[in-house]
Design a protein around this motif. Structure first.
Motif, short mmCIF file in Angstrom:
data_model
loop_
_atom_site.label_atom_id
_atom_site.label_comp_id
_atom_site.label_asym_id
_atom_site.label_seq_id
_atom_site.Cartn_x
_atom_site.Cartn_y
_atom_site.Cartn_z
N ARG A 1 -7.48 5.49 -5.59
CA ARG A 1 -7.62 6.08 -6.93
C ARG A 1 -8.89 6.93 -7.03
O ARG A 1 -8.88 8.01 -7.62
CB ARG A 1 -7.64 4.99 -8.00
CG ARG A 1 -6.30 4.35 -8.22
CD ARG A 1 -6.39 3.20 -9.25
NE ARG A 1 -5.13 2.55 -9.39
CZ ARG A 1 -4.13 2.99 -10.18
NH1 ARG A 1 -4.29 4.09 -10.87
NH2 ARG A 1 -3.00 2.33 -10.24
N ALA A 2 -9.97 6.44 -6.45
CA ALA A 2 -11.23 7.19 -6.48
C ALA A 2 -11.09 8.51 -5.73
O ALA A 2 -11.57 9.55 -6.19
CB ALA A 2 -12.36 6.35 -5.90
N ASP B 1 2.41 -5.35 -9.03
CA ASP B 1 1.28 -5.78 -9.85
C ASP B 1 0.88 -7.22 -9.58
O ASP B 1 -0.30 -7.56 -9.55
CB ASP B 1 1.59 -5.60 -11.34
CG ASP B 1 1.68 -4.13 -11.74
OD1 ASP B 1 1.09 -3.27 -11.03
OD2 ASP B 1 2.34 -3.84 -12.75
N ARG C 1 0.82 -1.21 0.00
CA ARG C 1 0.00 0.00 0.00
C ARG C 1 0.86 1.26 0.00
O ARG C 1 0.50 2.27 -0.62
CB ARG C 1 -0.97 -0.03 1.17
CG ARG C 1 -2.01 -1.12 0.96
CD ARG C 1 -2.89 -1.34 2.14
NE ARG C 1 -3.75 -2.51 1.87
CZ ARG C 1 -4.64 -2.96 2.70
NH1 ARG C 1 -4.82 -2.38 3.87
NH2 ARG C 1 -5.36 -4.01 2.39
N GLN D 1 -6.45 -4.69 -3.62
CA GLN D 1 -7.22 -4.23 -4.78
C GLN D 1 -8.26 -3.18 -4.34
O GLN D 1 -8.41 -2.14 -4.97
CB GLN D 1 -7.94 -5.39 -5.46
CG GLN D 1 -7.03 -6.34 -6.19
CD GLN D 1 -7.76 -7.61 -6.63
OE1 GLN D 1 -8.97 -7.72 -6.58
NE2 GLN D 1 -6.98 -8.60 -7.06
N GLY D 2 -8.95 -3.49 -3.24
CA GLY D 2 -9.94 -2.55 -2.72
C GLY D 2 -9.31 -1.25 -2.26
O GLY D 2 -9.81 -0.16 -2.52
N TRP D 3 -8.18 -1.37 -1.55
CA TRP D 3 -7.48 -0.18 -1.07
C TRP D 3 -7.05 0.68 -2.25
O TRP D 3 -7.23 1.90 -2.25
CB TRP D 3 -6.26 -0.60 -0.24
CG TRP D 3 -5.60 0.56 0.45
CD1 TRP D 3 -5.81 0.98 1.72
CD2 TRP D 3 -4.61 1.44 -0.11
NE1 TRP D 3 -5.02 2.06 1.98
CE2 TRP D 3 -4.28 2.37 0.88
CE3 TRP D 3 -3.99 1.53 -1.35
CZ2 TRP D 3 -3.35 3.39 0.67
CZ3 TRP D 3 -3.07 2.53 -1.57
CH2 TRP D 3 -2.75 3.45 -0.56
N ASP D 4 -6.49 0.04 -3.28
CA ASP D 4 -6.03 0.76 -4.46
C ASP D 4 -7.20 1.47 -5.15
O ASP D 4 -7.09 2.62 -5.54
CB ASP D 4 -5.34 -0.21 -5.42
CG ASP D 4 -4.69 0.49 -6.61
OD1 ASP D 4 -3.93 1.46 -6.39
OD2 ASP D 4 -4.95 0.06 -7.75
N GLY D 5 -8.32 0.78 -5.27
CA GLY D 5 -9.49 1.38 -5.90
C GLY D 5 -9.99 2.60 -5.14
O GLY D 5 -10.33 3.63 -5.74
N ARG D 6 -10.04 2.50 -3.81
CA ARG D 6 -10.48 3.64 -3.00
C ARG D 6 -9.49 4.80 -3.08
O ARG D 6 -9.90 5.97 -3.16
CB ARG D 6 -10.70 3.21 -1.55
CG ARG D 6 -11.92 2.31 -1.38
CD ARG D 6 -12.21 2.00 0.08
NE ARG D 6 -11.12 1.33 0.78
CZ ARG D 6 -10.92 0.01 0.75
NH1 ARG D 6 -11.71 -0.78 0.07
NH2 ARG D 6 -9.91 -0.51 1.43
N ARG E 1 -7.23 -9.30 -2.70
CA ARG E 1 -8.48 -8.52 -2.78
C ARG E 1 -8.45 -7.29 -1.86
O ARG E 1 -8.99 -6.24 -2.20
CB ARG E 1 -9.67 -9.39 -2.45
CG ARG E 1 -10.00 -10.37 -3.53
CD ARG E 1 -11.35 -11.05 -3.22
NE ARG E 1 -11.62 -12.12 -4.13
CZ ARG E 1 -12.29 -11.97 -5.27
NH1 ARG E 1 -12.72 -10.79 -5.62
NH2 ARG E 1 -12.51 -13.01 -6.04
#
Length: 113
Positions: A46-47, A29, A7, A39-44, A36
């Protein structure tokens, strides 16, 4: 590889910074492809970065500029509106965000830097 190190690296990559020593883009990568939680942390992260848009200060910005105070006020207003939005900052994630750089909050209570 520990998720906290991943992270930190994801935060650095999102900010355009160099990855921490010992981490490669490929290793990052590969971990992201199978974890998962990250992946969730990265998505949040980025958002949140997308929501903040141009309000985030860049290293090339000169704080001595005449409009710096107005820019800072605009950034604070945007951050307050994001933190006041329903459903943000109350996730059930376990990330503390320790060691992620700038300390910008992500929705799960962690930090993106």
């Amino acid at each position: 590889m520990h998720c906290s190190r991943v992270r930190t690296a994801l935060s650095a990559r999102l900010d355009g910074e160099a990855l921490p020593p010992g981490l490669t883009a490929r290793g990052l990568d590969e971990h992201l492809a199978r974890c998962r939680d990250c992946q969730g942390w990265d998505g949040r992260a980025r958002a949140l970065t997308a929501r903040l848009g141009g309000a985030v200060a860049r290293p090339e910005d000169d704080p001595a500029d005449v409009g710096a105070d107005a820019d800072a006020d605009a950034l604070l207003a945007r951050l307050r509106s994001v933190s006041a939005s329903p459903g943000t900052g109350t996730g059930t994630g376990t990330c503390t965000g320790a060691g992620t750089g700038t300390g910008a909050a992500v929705p799960d209570g962690g930090h993106a830097g």
